[in-house]
Design an enzyme around this catalytic site. Structure first.
Site, PDB file in Angstrom:
ATOM      1  N   GLY A  58       0.622  -1.449   0.120  1.00 31.48           N
ATOM      2  CA  GLY A  58       0.423  -0.235   0.419  1.00 31.48           C
ATOM      3  C   GLY A  58       1.043   1.131  -0.028  1.00 31.48           C
ATOM      4  N   SER A  59       0.131   2.121   0.257  1.00 28.10           N
ATOM      5  CA  SER A  59       1.196   3.630   0.614  1.00 28.10           C
ATOM      6  C   SER A  59       2.654   3.614   1.621  1.00 28.10           C
ATOM      7  CB  SER A  59       0.442   4.376   0.708  1.00 28.10           C
ATOM      8  OG  SER A  59      -0.162   4.673   1.898  1.00 28.10           O
ATOM      9  N   LYS A  76       2.537   6.259   3.293  1.00 26.30           N
ATOM     10  CA  LYS A  76       1.908   6.932   4.688  1.00 26.30           C
ATOM     11  C   LYS A  76       1.279   5.517   5.663  1.00 26.30           C
ATOM     12  CE  LYS A  76      -1.584  10.037   6.575  1.00 26.30           C
ATOM     13  NZ  LYS A  76      -2.750  10.786   6.192  1.00 26.30           N
ATOM     14  N   GLY A  86       2.253   2.617   5.674  1.00 24.38           N
ATOM     15  CA  GLY A  86       3.537   1.165   5.080  1.00 24.38           C
ATOM     16  C   GLY A  86       4.416   1.629   6.656  1.00 24.38           C
ATOM     17  N   GLU A 120       5.610  -3.587   0.739  1.00 29.24           N
ATOM     18  CA  GLU A 120       5.514  -3.330  -0.160  1.00 29.24           C
ATOM     19  C   GLU A 120       4.416  -1.869  -1.355  1.00 29.24           C
ATOM     20  OE1 GLU A 120       7.592  -4.348  -2.626  1.00 29.24           O
ATOM     21  OE2 GLU A 120       8.284  -6.199  -1.626  1.00 29.24           O
TER      22      GLU A 120
END
Length: 485
Positions: A231-232, A234, A236, A253
């Site tokens: 995901g993003s 932020k 993550g 990822e």
């Protein structure tokens, strides 16, 4: 649509049941707004039940002959092949993916399942020498136990499967939380495939929920030893912080801001084709997408003219129409965000060679150039159909611009001299880079992952063994040790 309503449940310990939350996640078709399904959210208590079911089932699965585990995965592959048309329709309806995109995602999903089948037999132990006389050191590869998987909305079937299948093949149990915009393709559809393939109850659990309901329960729970998140950056960072505080391993990822570099000796027509695909595939909602197109000034005019013409010819519309090349963004919030980014960048002085407009969740392509070196848009991931054209003078400047980003996921270099391209590629701080090709690639046995804010760890091939197993040292003293007291 009965396909969606049939799968609109939680799947915990082999049972299909409604969530106990007080509100529903509504699954919409992003193109026409049709309501596909309504799913009562799972509560923190149900997340606990899912993890406990996984924990209880995992040891017997780890003890199962890996050839038997492989058989389940082989059946899952056959089921995906048999239901390919149905799954493709679901991808078009739930994601707004074009027919081309659905075929691309399913092709990769089958390839990754084939690799997961082989992974079941991959872990190997070692016998290592010891400085102590009579001692034998055995190092075993064992499953980590339970893996938590959190998947995104852009390639939900593939990217859920990409962690779920290897984790299962290697003897783990899994709790999967799909993105709330794609709860079926990214979640319960996988549960149905593996249930029909004969996977024992409890080994794969799917909880359809949201942080607003469960907070960080999915991350903080004591059962999972590894969290695989896509995901993003932020989100993550938050996942990494919570997992570190709870001493859990993570595979992250995350986003990208990839550069596709066109050197002065490149085949311009070919580079245009690669750049258009790399930027606009799945409406630009791809972490590896070429946000930034860097073009040597020697070929800038020719490249720009041909690039803009090709982008302008792309068909925007109904993803169910085989002629459509650009379908809707995943939701209205994303469409509004992308449109706002374009408008703000133009207001700040950039030139719009194409200025895309929003029509519902459909956003037509934009091509921007003339950006100031400190333009904020150059530092961010634009998850939409917006290309930034950036001229440069020579390799050194191309490398400097390409590296001037907090991200480092993918990239590409176009040149007539392959080794020149490799030399430039080696100077780019990124996890993956492709010479004379696009930026959007994933293959089952090649390490996939990024540097800097684009993630931690790698997936695919042997990296899956590293991600979802751990090492255990057992020593055997065949003689007698001497102790100092």
């Amino acid at each position: 649509m009965s396909f969606f309503t049939d799968l609109a449940h939680q799947y915990i310990d082999g049972e299909w049941r409604p969530g106990k939350g007080s509100w529903d996640i509504i699954d919409f078709n992003p193109f026409n707004g049709e309501k596909l399904a309504s799913i009562p959210v799972a509560t923190a208590e149900e997340v606990d039940q899912a993890y406990r079911a996984a924990e209880q089932a995992q040891q017997a699965w780890a003890d199962t002959n890996p050839y038997a585990r492989r058989t389940v995965l082989e059946k899952a592959l056959r089921i995906v092949e048999e239901r390919e048309a149905e799954i493709s329709e679901a991808i078009v309806a739930e994601l707004g993916g074009t027919r081309l995109k659905a075929g691309f995602e399913l092709h990769l999903a089958k390839e990754f399942l084939r690799e997961a089948i082989q992974l079941a037999l991959r872990p190997a132990g070692q016998i290592l020498p010891s400085p102590t006389e009579g001692k034998e050191n055995r190092v075993y590869r064992v499953p980590v136990g339970v893996v938590g998987v959190i998947s995104p909305f852009n390639f939900p079937f593939l990217l859920s499967l990409k962690s779920v299948a290897p984790a299962l093949a290697l003897g783990n149990a899994v709790v999967l939380k799909p993105h709330q915009n794609t709860p079926i393709c990214g979640g319960t559809l996988l549960a149905k495939v593996f249930e029909d393939a004969g996977l024992p109850a409890g080994l794969l659990n799917v909880v359809v929920t949201d942080i607003a309901e469960i907070g960080d329960t999915l991350l903080e729970h004591p059962v999972p030893q590894v969290i695989s998140f896509t995901g993003s950056d932020k989100v993550g960072r938050h996942v990494a912080t919570v997992c570190a505080a709870n001493l859990k391993r993570v595979v992250l990822e995350l986003g990208g801001n990839s550069a596709l570099i066109v050197l002065d000796d490149a085949d311009v027509d070919y580079a245009v084709d690669a750049a258009v695909f790399s930027r606009y595939v799945h409406q630009g909602q791809v972490c590896m997408a070429a946000n930034r197109i860097l073009v040597d000034r020697a070929v800038e005019a020719e490249f720009t003219e041909k690039f803009v013409a090709k982008v302008a010819s792309l068909t925007v519309g109904d993803p169910a129409d085989p002629a459509t090349q650009i379908g809707p963004l995943i939701n209205s919030s994303q469409a509004e965000s992308v449109s706002r980014i374009v408008d703000q960048t133009v207001e700040a002085g950039a030139t719009a060679l194409l200025h895309g407009r929003a029509d519902g969740n459909l956003v037509s392509p934009s091509v921007l150039t003339g950006l100031a070196a400190d333009s904020p848009v150059l530092q961010q991931e634009i998850f939409g159909p917006v290309a930034l054209l950036i001229p440069f003078d020579g390799e050194d400047e191309a490398v400097r611009i390409a590296n001037d980003t907090p991200y480092g996921l993918s990239g590409a270099v176009h040149t007539a001299n392959i080794e020149r391209g490799v030399r430039v590629g080696q100077r780019i701080h990124t996890g993956m880079i492709h010479i004379n090709d696009g930026t959007v690639h994933d293959e089952p046995i090649v390490p996939f992952g990024g540097e800097k804010s684009s993630g931690l760890g790698r997936l695919n091939g042997e990296s899956m063994v590293e991600a979802f197993t751990t090492q255990k040292w057992i020593s055997i003293q065949h003689g007698r040790s001497r102790f100092p007291f």
